[in-house]
Scaffold this motif. Structure first.
Motif: not given
Length: 303
Positions: A171-173, A275-281, A290-303
């Protein structure tokens, strides 16, 4: 969607497109309030904030978009309750897409940033736009994903590399397939274990990609140094955006190495739930990444 503290959650985007003299930003006019703002709206119950941002832009403008870097959130009181609006930059998937008026939004105008700052009805929105203008326009997402739920290792009697996702993990996938899709088409790279490949499979099928396995991200076949070096190599190769699915033992090292590569502070807690993930923009200029413009973390339910 409300939190336990009664906070109202909303999401939206600074939608922009290129013009010869600089970016043009989309502002929408809402006749109900007679104001100018960004496309945004409330997060529905059970809805992920990423999906809400994408949905609201489409509903208010009729324009399908992909999300870019995370922008600052704003918080203010709405009818005596705190309201938080999370923002991303966004670009149209179809450069020729046109606005479709609807009940909520009757006008959309593409304005240069300076004009848009003056047109916005609320200073809090103008602050978000200034942050958008101060950062890089072009970014490339690199997603570090921990595999979805796969039951308990102690209950699996076969080779652990063959341990599959359980029902909740599948379900998470499926949920991840939609969440990863908000950032456009990503190259799916996976640990060579069944649970990691299965985590990316719904996304790969939906996006038309193919999952490539890499031992550098495979627990028991790698180490922190090898995994980190391989991630940096893939992130900087100038090819398509990337998603790497791996294991809890490795994710912290990967995000730390990516941050160190570009001089970004390493998060105090770089770990992920299953089921969680980081996104490095990653910022992209004429000379490459040239660098990391933004960094965010999210979770996929159910976790």
């Amino acid at each position: 969607m409300k939190s336990e503290e009664g906070r109202i959650r909303a999401a939206g985007a600074v939608l922009w497109r290129r013009a010869p003299d600089g970016p043009r930003v989309a502002l929408v006019h809402r006749p109900r309030y007679d104001d100018w703002s960004f496309p945004k709206g409330k997060v529905d119950a059970g809805e992920h904030v990423l999906g809400a941002a994408l949905r609201e832009v489409v509903e208010e403008t009729g324009i399908a978009v992909r999300l870019g870097r995370r922008l600052p959130s704003i918080t203010y009181l709405k009818d005596g309750r705190p309201k938080q609006v999370d923002y991303w930059s966004a670009t149209p998937i179809d450069a020729e897409a046109v606005f479709v008026p609807n009940e909520e939004v009757d006008r959309l105008e593409w304005l240069p940033v300076a004009e848009a700052v003056e047109r916005l009805s609320y200073e809090r929105d103008a602050q978000v736009l200034r942050e958008f203008a101060a950062g890089p326009l072009t970014t490339r997402p690199v997603v570090i994903l921990r595999h979805a739920l796969a039951g308990r290792k102690s209950d699996w009697r076969d080779d652990d590399a063959l341990r599959p996702l359980d029902d909740r993990g599948r379900a998470q996938a499926r949920a991840l397939a939609a969440l990863l899709g908000v950032f456009g088409r990503l190259r799916p790279v996976s640990s060579a274990t069944a649970r990691c490949v299965e985590t990316l499979l719904p996304y790969a099928l939906a996006s038309g990609g193919e999952v490539t396995t890499d031992r550098a991200f495979t627990v028991g076949r790698t180490d922190a140094g090898r995994a980190g070096s391989r991630l940096v190599e893939l992130a900087c190769d100038g090819a398509d955006p990337l998603v790497v699915c791996t294991h809890g033992e490795i994710v912290g090292d990967l995000i730390a190495e990516l941050c160190r590569k570009f001089g970004e502070p390493v998060p105090d807690d770089p770990s992920l739930r299953k089921g969680g993930f980081w996104v490095a923009h990653l910022a992209v200029d004429d000379d490459g990444t040239s660098g990391v413009a933004a960094l965010e973390r999210h979770w996929a339910p159910p976790s």
